[in-house]
Design an enzyme around this catalytic site. Sequence first.
Site, PDB file in Angstrom:
ATOM      1  N   PHE B 113      34.925  59.710  26.272  1.00 26.24           N
ATOM      2  CA  PHE B 113      35.161  60.940  25.744  1.00 26.24           C
ATOM      3  C   PHE B 113      35.597  61.706  26.644  1.00 26.24           C
ATOM      4  O   PHE B 113      35.317  61.520  28.020  1.00 26.24           O
ATOM      5  CB  PHE B 113      33.898  61.289  25.198  1.00 26.24           C
ATOM      6  CG  PHE B 113      33.659  62.742  24.522  1.00 26.24           C
ATOM      7  CD1 PHE B 113      34.361  62.936  23.396  1.00 26.24           C
ATOM      8  CD2 PHE B 113      33.174  63.756  25.293  1.00 26.24           C
ATOM      9  CE1 PHE B 113      34.417  64.243  22.718  1.00 26.24           C
ATOM     10  CE2 PHE B 113      33.323  65.071  24.476  1.00 26.24           C
ATOM     11  CZ  PHE B 113      34.005  65.237  23.481  1.00 26.24           C
ATOM     12  N   ASP B 182      27.565  55.531  28.911  1.00 29.23           N
ATOM     13  CA  ASP B 182      27.406  56.669  27.911  1.00 29.23           C
ATOM     14  C   ASP B 182      27.178  56.246  26.482  1.00 29.23           C
ATOM     15  O   ASP B 182      27.933  55.587  25.772  1.00 29.23           O
ATOM     16  CB  ASP B 182      28.769  57.655  27.944  1.00 29.23           C
ATOM     17  CG  ASP B 182      28.616  58.826  27.084  1.00 29.23           C
ATOM     18  OD1 ASP B 182      27.782  59.038  26.204  1.00 29.23           O
ATOM     19  OD2 ASP B 182      29.399  59.742  27.134  1.00 29.23           O
ATOM     20  N   TYR B 207      21.917  65.088  19.978  1.00 26.87           N
ATOM     21  CA  TYR B 207      22.162  65.623  18.659  1.00 26.87           C
ATOM     22  C   TYR B 207      23.125  65.038  17.690  1.00 26.87           C
ATOM     23  O   TYR B 207      23.355  65.480  16.547  1.00 26.87           O
ATOM     24  CB  TYR B 207      22.935  66.961  19.033  1.00 26.87           C
ATOM     25  CG  TYR B 207      23.952  66.985  20.238  1.00 26.87           C
ATOM     26  CD1 TYR B 207      25.261  66.443  19.553  1.00 26.87           C
ATOM     27  CD2 TYR B 207      23.783  67.352  21.262  1.00 26.87           C
ATOM     28  CE1 TYR B 207      26.235  66.332  20.273  1.00 26.87           C
ATOM     29  CE2 TYR B 207      25.058  67.130  22.291  1.00 26.87           C
ATOM     30  CZ  TYR B 207      26.126  66.756  21.682  1.00 26.87           C
ATOM     31  OH  TYR B 207      27.359  66.677  22.592  1.00 26.87           O
ATOM     32  N   LYS B 208      23.327  63.718  17.953  1.00 27.49           N
ATOM     33  CA  LYS B 208      24.062  63.050  17.147  1.00 27.49           C
ATOM     34  C   LYS B 208      23.210  61.992  16.121  1.00 27.49           C
ATOM     35  O   LYS B 208      22.504  62.876  15.401  1.00 27.49           O
ATOM     36  CB  LYS B 208      25.111  62.055  17.811  1.00 27.49           C
ATOM     37  CG  LYS B 208      26.222  62.864  18.371  1.00 27.49           C
ATOM     38  CD  LYS B 208      27.090  62.060  19.154  1.00 27.49           C
ATOM     39  CE  LYS B 208      28.173  62.871  19.920  1.00 27.49           C
ATOM     40  NZ  LYS B 208      29.381  63.573  19.231  1.00 27.49           N
ATOM     41  N   ARG B 354      37.557  60.549  10.263  1.00 25.58           N
ATOM     42  CA  ARG B 354      36.279  59.760  10.961  1.00 25.58           C
ATOM     43  C   ARG B 354      35.001  60.076   9.979  1.00 25.58           C
ATOM     44  O   ARG B 354      34.654  61.066   9.674  1.00 25.58           O
ATOM     45  CB  ARG B 354      36.189  60.409  12.440  1.00 25.58           C
ATOM     46  CG  ARG B 354      35.463  59.448  13.217  1.00 25.58           C
ATOM     47  CD  ARG B 354      35.378  60.385  14.436  1.00 25.58           C
ATOM     48  NE  ARG B 354      34.454  61.597  14.460  1.00 25.58           N
ATOM     49  CZ  ARG B 354      33.894  61.858  15.686  1.00 25.58           C
ATOM     50  NH1 ARG B 354      33.863  61.493  16.738  1.00 25.58           N
ATOM     51  NH2 ARG B 354      33.069  63.127  15.388  1.00 25.58           N
TER      52      ARG B 354
END
Lengths: 395, 395
Positions: B113, B182, B207-208, B354
């Site tokens: 990311f 990560d 938060y995912k 996605r």
Amino acid sequence: MSDFIKTRAAFHLPRGVTYLDGNSLGPMPVAARDRVARMMAAEWSEMLIGGWNRAGWYAQPRTVGDRVARLIGAGPGEVVMGDTLSIKVFQALSAALALRPDRRVILSDSGNFPSDLYVAQGLARAMGATLRVVAPEEVEAALDDSVAVMMLTEVDYRTGRLHDMAALTARAHAAGALAIWDLAHSAGAVDVDLTGADADFAVGCTYKYLNGGPGAPAFIWTHPRHADDAQPILQGWMGHAAPFAFDPEYRPAPGIERMRVGTPPVIAMTALEAALDVWEGVSLSDLRARSIELTQAFIAGVEAECPGLVLNSPRDPARRGSQVGFCHPQGFAVMQALIAAGVVGDFRAPDVLRFGFAPLYNDLEDVNRAVSILARILRDGSWDHDDYHRKAAVT
Amino acid sequence: MSDFIKTRAAFHLPRGVTYLDGNSLGPMPVAARDRVARMMAAEWSEMLIGGWNRAGWYAQPRTVGDRVARLIGAGPGEVVMGDTLSIKVFQALSAALALRPDRRVILSDSGNFPSDLYVAQGLARAMGATLRVVAPEEVEAALDDSVAVMMLTEVDYRTGRLHDMAALTARAHAAGALAIWDLAHSAGAVDVDLTGADADFAVGCTYKYLNGGPGAPAFIWTHPRHADDAQPILQGWMGHAAPFAFDPEYRPAPGIERMRVGTPPVIAMTALEAALDVWEGVSLSDLRARSIELTQAFIAGVEAECPGLVLNSPRDPARRGSQVGFCHPQGFAVMQALIAAGVVGDFRAPDVLRFGFAPLYNDLEDVNRAVSILARILRDGSWDHDDYHRKAAVT
């Protein structure tokens, strides 16, 4: 004249408690609970990922920052919210050091909050800088041409001593250094004027006098003259010029937005928004006048009625923030007795009783009650029980 | 077998919406709203500063960390919560570099990311290190004796490609490098086993797939073999061995607690606690099996019914996380049409649709509905209206 009766009514203050610890954690604004519940039900629940745009979450660090800006003498677009104060110290300090590449000394004072010093120690280790810590009254003399950055907390967390921000900043600039001000005990407590003082960077938290809630987001301000040059080594995607381009190379956003790092804490930011509503219409000069009225009355009351306590704050209100400390050899036990009797201040080792006065919700009745209960406890010796000594020291 | 009907019922999912974007932001656990409201009313309001001890706020980063630990194959006492993922990347990376002082290369890949790369760029500038970014399939070959740290995101945020954590970590160790993982798109999505993989550091967000809310706190894990030696340059008072001694010198706490920095975000942490309740009783092997069932069914459905879409994720489920990407030349417009029709995925430039599949609340009905609406949109050409092209790209 700001209406402090109205602002007091905006807070939930537990029955029977006189709260003089807002310099640690501000009380809850009554509206905060519903505001957060509404955000969770109407935004997170219903908008899901769409909340970042539709509910304004993405812009919050800046829109909330603009509201904090007014309270610290900064302009719109100059402040962003996020992370914690220690992290914002780290960013400001690394950016300031990079702006003075020929100098490697960070100057601070022993009245600074330890976390700021820890941050500076870690950063100095990585960047080959040196942290020099002097007594608060020696800062001016220590400003020589090796100093890259003077980093100070305006109001001393133990004594309430208020630095002369404008004078020290001018002295730092004359010595070729930059000035970073930590406003942890200033924002919402005194009439901060960053622009007037011509400071370079400022940072602060919002869970003390701004009442944003435990662990509420921090803020950072950069003077506009540095805003497009400042490059903190801690850089993340929300501070990128085009965060959603997913560019593999970092390009800082223009202005203060580059100080954003990761995804902002929306729920916490929402509680803070409710807390900032209470500040609407409050003038900083009224705030300062009210603060001085309260601290002066408290000092006078304690000195008249509580023999054995020694003032640990500047007597001159011009040199004092919105808190007052008194020393007592059994300070810890006295504070425990005071808390048990419903007057909440706090204790700082080795012997300081610390009392914060928040103009937004403290009034003269709080002052009088605190003085009379403190006087009674000292008179009775009712603090001198094993009970108080057994309690944990962590508050 | 974990009961995914029960876990689905634990979330608020808006009527008419098939939510396949939990890899960006998880939906709200029904219990979160009341939990936060209760914390605000019973703890912040009533306990005020006393909440740090009485309500367990101070310990939360560790107590919540223990609950996350189980979901990533880590032991109790090995994880702490706080800050944001980018900041935890910064801490892990600076600590890892300091553990390999004779080497200066940070190796990452182009599937990482961008924020992780930005963090590495900023840190490399300060610490005189070099960031080397290669294609994901070239990481193994790039591990030479200049590499201090291999820093990778296990699941690629665009393609869902899953790295072989154990194999790459072993390769990194054989080359004398440390491995940082990560887990942004792994925690709560795949059966992460940090201990089994013998990784050195790991970081992630909540938060995912963990559904902690927008901007929920991040986590960091250090392998116990490093926990007492790791020294991140970003160090604050909550990571001090004795935070309330207000010692002017930083002394790191033993173990993972040294990775704490400033005051933790209690309100956000409370929402996360409610989200973690949903994970109680869920086994990671069931989670992984369910995830594969959903992504396999989606790929099969789309390939059968949606001509013109090209799979942009590994076909082998063993090499895929819990998301699936498909390319379409007008991907942005197609996604807008899909969202308008109640199927929420997201778009990543230049042409990727996605879709995230969260085993906790997505089911085969979601898969079927998404496939059939996507097929209809492509058949109708109903995405090809100016309307969709005008919408903002930021989600």
